[in-house]
Design a protein around this motif. Structure first.
Motif, PDB file in Angstrom:
ATOM      1  N   VAL A  44     -29.248  -1.993   8.271  1.00 17.22           N
ATOM      2  CA  VAL A  44     -29.631  -3.352   7.335  1.00 17.22           C
ATOM      3  C   VAL A  44     -28.731  -4.369   7.975  1.00 17.22           C
ATOM      4  CG1 VAL A  44     -29.296  -4.304   5.100  1.00 17.22           C
ATOM      5  CG2 VAL A  44     -29.442  -1.494   5.235  1.00 17.22           C
ATOM      6  N   VAL A  45     -29.424  -5.419   8.127  1.00 19.74           N
ATOM      7  CA  VAL A  45     -29.072  -6.645   8.814  1.00 19.74           C
ATOM      8  C   VAL A  45     -28.856  -7.626   7.900  1.00 19.74           C
ATOM      9  CG1 VAL A  45     -29.874  -6.084  11.061  1.00 19.74           C
ATOM     10  CG2 VAL A  45     -31.256  -7.260   9.801  1.00 19.74           C
ATOM     11  N   GLY A  46     -29.193  -7.593   6.564  1.00 19.32           N
ATOM     12  CA  GLY A  46     -28.824  -8.827   5.809  1.00 19.32           C
ATOM     13  C   GLY A  46     -30.380  -9.359   5.278  1.00 19.32           C
ATOM     14  N   TYR A  85     -19.524  -9.625  -0.405  1.00 22.13           N
ATOM     15  CA  TYR A  85     -19.981  -8.343  -0.718  1.00 22.13           C
ATOM     16  C   TYR A  85     -21.300  -8.634  -1.045  1.00 22.13           C
ATOM     17  CZ  TYR A  85     -15.094  -6.707  -0.076  1.00 22.13           C
ATOM     18  OH  TYR A  85     -14.155  -6.184   0.478  1.00 22.13           O
ATOM     19  N   VAL A  86     -22.477  -7.836  -0.755  1.00 23.29           N
ATOM     20  CA  VAL A  86     -23.596  -7.978  -1.181  1.00 23.29           C
ATOM     21  C   VAL A  86     -23.978  -6.506  -1.442  1.00 23.29           C
ATOM     22  CG1 VAL A  86     -25.863  -8.347  -0.598  1.00 23.29           C
ATOM     23  CG2 VAL A  86     -23.987  -9.708   0.229  1.00 23.29           C
ATOM     24  N   VAL A  87     -24.524  -6.415  -2.791  1.00 25.63           N
ATOM     25  CA  VAL A  87     -25.091  -4.919  -3.096  1.00 25.63           C
ATOM     26  C   VAL A  87     -26.317  -4.743  -3.526  1.00 25.63           C
ATOM     27  CG1 VAL A  87     -24.591  -3.169  -4.858  1.00 25.63           C
ATOM     28  CG2 VAL A  87     -22.702  -4.513  -4.254  1.00 25.63           C
ATOM     29  N   GLU A 106     -25.277   4.649  -0.473  1.00 30.44           N
ATOM     30  CA  GLU A 106     -25.914   5.273   0.623  1.00 30.44           C
ATOM     31  C   GLU A 106     -25.334   5.096   2.208  1.00 30.44           C
ATOM     32  OE1 GLU A 106     -28.874   7.781   2.451  1.00 30.44           O
ATOM     33  OE2 GLU A 106     -28.661   7.358   0.508  1.00 30.44           O
ATOM     34  N   SER A 107     -25.187   3.571   2.406  1.00 31.82           N
ATOM     35  CA  SER A 107     -24.370   3.193   3.654  1.00 31.82           C
ATOM     36  C   SER A 107     -23.871   1.818   3.379  1.00 31.82           C
ATOM     37  CB  SER A 107     -25.348   3.224   4.531  1.00 31.82           C
ATOM     38  OG  SER A 107     -26.310   2.206   4.437  1.00 31.82           O
ATOM     39  N   VAL A 108     -22.964   1.461   4.091  1.00 30.24           N
ATOM     40  CA  VAL A 108     -22.256   0.301   4.209  1.00 30.24           C
ATOM     41  C   VAL A 108     -22.401  -0.221   5.398  1.00 30.24           C
ATOM     42  CG1 VAL A 108     -20.043  -0.925   3.728  1.00 30.24           C
ATOM     43  CG2 VAL A 108     -20.666   1.051   2.206  1.00 30.24           C
ATOM     44  N   GLU A 109     -23.015  -1.620   5.718  1.00 30.51           N
ATOM     45  CA  GLU A 109     -23.076  -2.244   6.844  1.00 30.51           C
ATOM     46  C   GLU A 109     -22.111  -3.383   6.892  1.00 30.51           C
ATOM     47  OE1 GLU A 109     -26.340   0.440   6.852  1.00 30.51           O
ATOM     48  OE2 GLU A 109     -25.738  -1.159   5.363  1.00 30.51           O
ATOM     49  N   ILE A 110     -21.575  -3.713   8.087  1.00 32.96           N
ATOM     50  CA  ILE A 110     -20.549  -4.517   8.034  1.00 32.96           C
ATOM     51  C   ILE A 110     -20.838  -5.746   9.287  1.00 32.96           C
ATOM     52  CG2 ILE A 110     -18.158  -5.607   8.618  1.00 32.96           C
ATOM     53  CD1 ILE A 110     -17.194  -2.692   7.713  1.00 32.96           C
ATOM     54  N   LEU A 111     -21.521  -6.976   8.685  1.00 33.94           N
ATOM     55  CA  LEU A 111     -21.594  -7.989   9.745  1.00 33.94           C
ATOM     56  C   LEU A 111     -20.658  -8.854  10.117  1.00 33.94           C
ATOM     57  CD1 LEU A 111     -24.823  -9.235   7.989  1.00 33.94           C
ATOM     58  CD2 LEU A 111     -24.791  -7.294   9.091  1.00 33.94           C
ATOM     59  N   ALA A 148     -18.733 -16.756   6.348  1.00 35.39           N
ATOM     60  CA  ALA A 148     -17.778 -17.215   7.522  1.00 35.39           C
ATOM     61  C   ALA A 148     -16.959 -15.919   7.768  1.00 35.39           C
ATOM     62  CB  ALA A 148     -17.284 -18.518   6.928  1.00 35.39           C
ATOM     63  N   ASN A 149     -16.537 -15.389   6.573  1.00 34.13           N
ATOM     64  CA  ASN A 149     -15.591 -14.222   6.971  1.00 34.13           C
ATOM     65  C   ASN A 149     -16.050 -12.792   7.112  1.00 34.13           C
ATOM     66  OD1 ASN A 149     -13.329 -16.247   6.637  1.00 34.13           O
ATOM     67  ND2 ASN A 149     -13.596 -16.329   4.287  1.00 34.13           N
ATOM     68  N   GLY A 150     -17.296 -12.776   7.426  1.00 33.98           N
ATOM     69  CA  GLY A 150     -17.853 -11.417   7.567  1.00 33.98           C
ATOM     70  C   GLY A 150     -18.843 -11.187   6.245  1.00 33.98           C
ATOM     71  N   VAL A 151     -19.492 -10.172   6.439  1.00 37.59           N
ATOM     72  CA  VAL A 151     -20.470  -9.804   5.242  1.00 37.59           C
ATOM     73  C   VAL A 151     -20.426  -8.217   4.999  1.00 37.59           C
ATOM     74  CG1 VAL A 151     -22.932  -9.861   3.941  1.00 37.59           C
ATOM     75  CG2 VAL A 151     -22.032 -11.782   5.336  1.00 37.59           C
TER      76      VAL A 151
END
Length: 306
Positions: free
Chosen positions: A106-108, A179-181, A213-218, A232-235
Motif C-alpha cells: 500500500v502506497v497511500g 496514522y491512516v486506518v 492485515e499489514s502495516v506500511e510505513i511511508l 511531514a513526520n512520516g505516515v
C-alpha cells in the motif's frame, strides 16, 4: 634430447596446467534480456559483476568449482564447473522471483507491485505484529523497520509508544507520524477525553492487532505529496483484514499473575494516632487532634477525643 630440455618442457607443461583459466559468458532473464550488474561468485570468495551487456569473466584455477549466479528480483542459480587447461563458456538464464517482484504494498493512494515502487516504504505483516505481546500494536513495530525508532513514552500503565520516523524533525513541534486506518486518518490525541491525570488512554490501543492485515510505513518525503503537512513526520498505513470465503473461528486467551515486589511497612492504629497527635502539637495545636472524616478542627477537644 638432453635431460635439461626434457625437464624444461615438463616444467613448462606443469606451469601451463596450473595457470588460472577464464570462465566467461552472459547472464540474462527468461526473455533473453541481459542483466547488468548480476553477481557471479565462485567458491564463496572469488566474485565478479556482469557488465552493461550482462557479460562476465572470472578467473578459475584447474579443478571443480561451485559458481553462484544471482540478481535482485531473480532466483539464484548454482552451477558446478570443472576447469581444465582451456577457457570455458557458460551462459546462464535466471528466472523471475515472482513472490518478491509481484508482492503488493500500500502506497497511500492505492496499491502497487513492489517492483514498481520508487518511494521508501517498509511493510510489516500481521505475523510480525501478533508475534510480540505488547499493550498496543505500534509497540510491536520496534525493530521491524529500518529508520523507525519506537520507545516507551513513560512508565504509566497504558502509555503509548513514542514513534519517530527518520529521527526528530522539529525541536518544538510534535514529531508523531500520521496514522491512516483503511484510508481514514485518525487522531492520536492522548488528551482527547480531557486531562485525567495518569488515566489518559492511548487511542491506538483500541485497534485489535489480530484485525490488522499489514502495516506500511511511508518514510520518504513523497508522503507529504499525498497527505500534506500532516505527513511531514512520516505516515503509518494500517490495513485491516477483510471477509473471506468460508467460515473460520479463532480463539486465543492469555492470563498473567502480578505480585508486588515490595510492600510498604504500614503503621498500626495506635502508632498512627500517636504520630498525628505529635504533629498536631508541633504545629501549635492544643488538645486532642481531630480525626479525618470523623471530626474537624472546629469541634471542641471533648468531641475530638470521642
Amino acid at each position: 634430447m638432453t635431460k635439461f630440455t626434457l625437464t624444461l618442457i615438463a616444467a613448462f607443461g606443469m606451469y601451463c596446467a596450473l595457470q588460472a583459466q577464464s570462465l566467461r559468458g552472459t547472464i540474462s532473464d527468461a526473455q533473453g534480456n541481459p542483466l547488468p550488474g548480476a553477481s557471479v561468485v565462485a567458491d564463496g570468495t572469488n566474485g565478479q559483476f556482469a557488465d552493461a551487456d550482462g557479460a562476465y569473466v572470472i578467473s578459475l584455477s584447474p579443478g571443480t568449482h561451485t559458481v553462484q549466479f544471482s540478481y535482485i528480483g531473480y532466483i539464484s542459480q548454482t552451477k558446478e564447473v570443472t576447469m581444465g587447461t582451456e577457457d570455458q563458456t557458460l551462459n546462464v538464464s535466471l528466472a523471475d522471483d515472482a513472490v518478491l517482484i509481484e508482492d503488493v504494498v500500500v502506497v497511500g493512494y492505492g496499491v502497487q507491485r513492489k517492483k514498481e515502487v520508487t518511494g521508501s516504504i517498509v511493510k510489516v505483516d500481521s505475523k510480525q505484529i501478533t508475534g510480540v505481546q505488547t499493550p498496543s500494536f505500534e509497540a510491536a513495530l520496534q525493530g521491524q523497520a529500518a529508520g523507525v525508532q519506537v520507545s516507551q513514552s513513560s512508565g504509566v500503565a497504558g502509555a503509548p509508544s513514542l514513534i519517530r520516523v527518520r529521527g526528530v524533525a522539529s525541536v518544538s513541534a510534535a514529531g508523531d507520524p500520521l496514522y491512516v486506518v483503511d484510508g481514514i486518518p485518525i487522531t492520536q490525541e492522548y488528551f482527547l477525553r480531557g486531562n485525567s491525570g495518569a488515566l489518559n488512554n492511548n487511542p491506538l490501543a483500541a485497534i485489535n492487532p489480530n484485525d490488522i492485515e499489514s502495516v506500511e510505513i511511508l518514510k520518504d518525503a513523497a508522503a507529504t505529496g499525498i497527505y500534506g503537512s500532516r505527513g511531514a513526520n512520516g505516515v503509518i498505513l494500517i490495513t485491516t483484514k477483510r471477509g473471506k470465503k468460508g467460515t473460520s473461528f479463532e480463539f486465543s486467551t492469555r492470563a498473567g499473575i502480578g505480585t508486588a515486589a515490595t510492600r510498604p511497612n504500614m503503621m498500626d492504629t495506635e502508632t498512627y494516632l500517636a504520630l498525628r497527635q505529635e504533629a498536631w502539637e508541633n504545629d501549635g495545636g492544643t488538645g486532642y487532634v481531630w480525626l479525618p472524616n470523623m471530626s474537624s478542627a472546629a469541634d471542641d477537644p471533648a468531641t475530638r477525643r470521642e
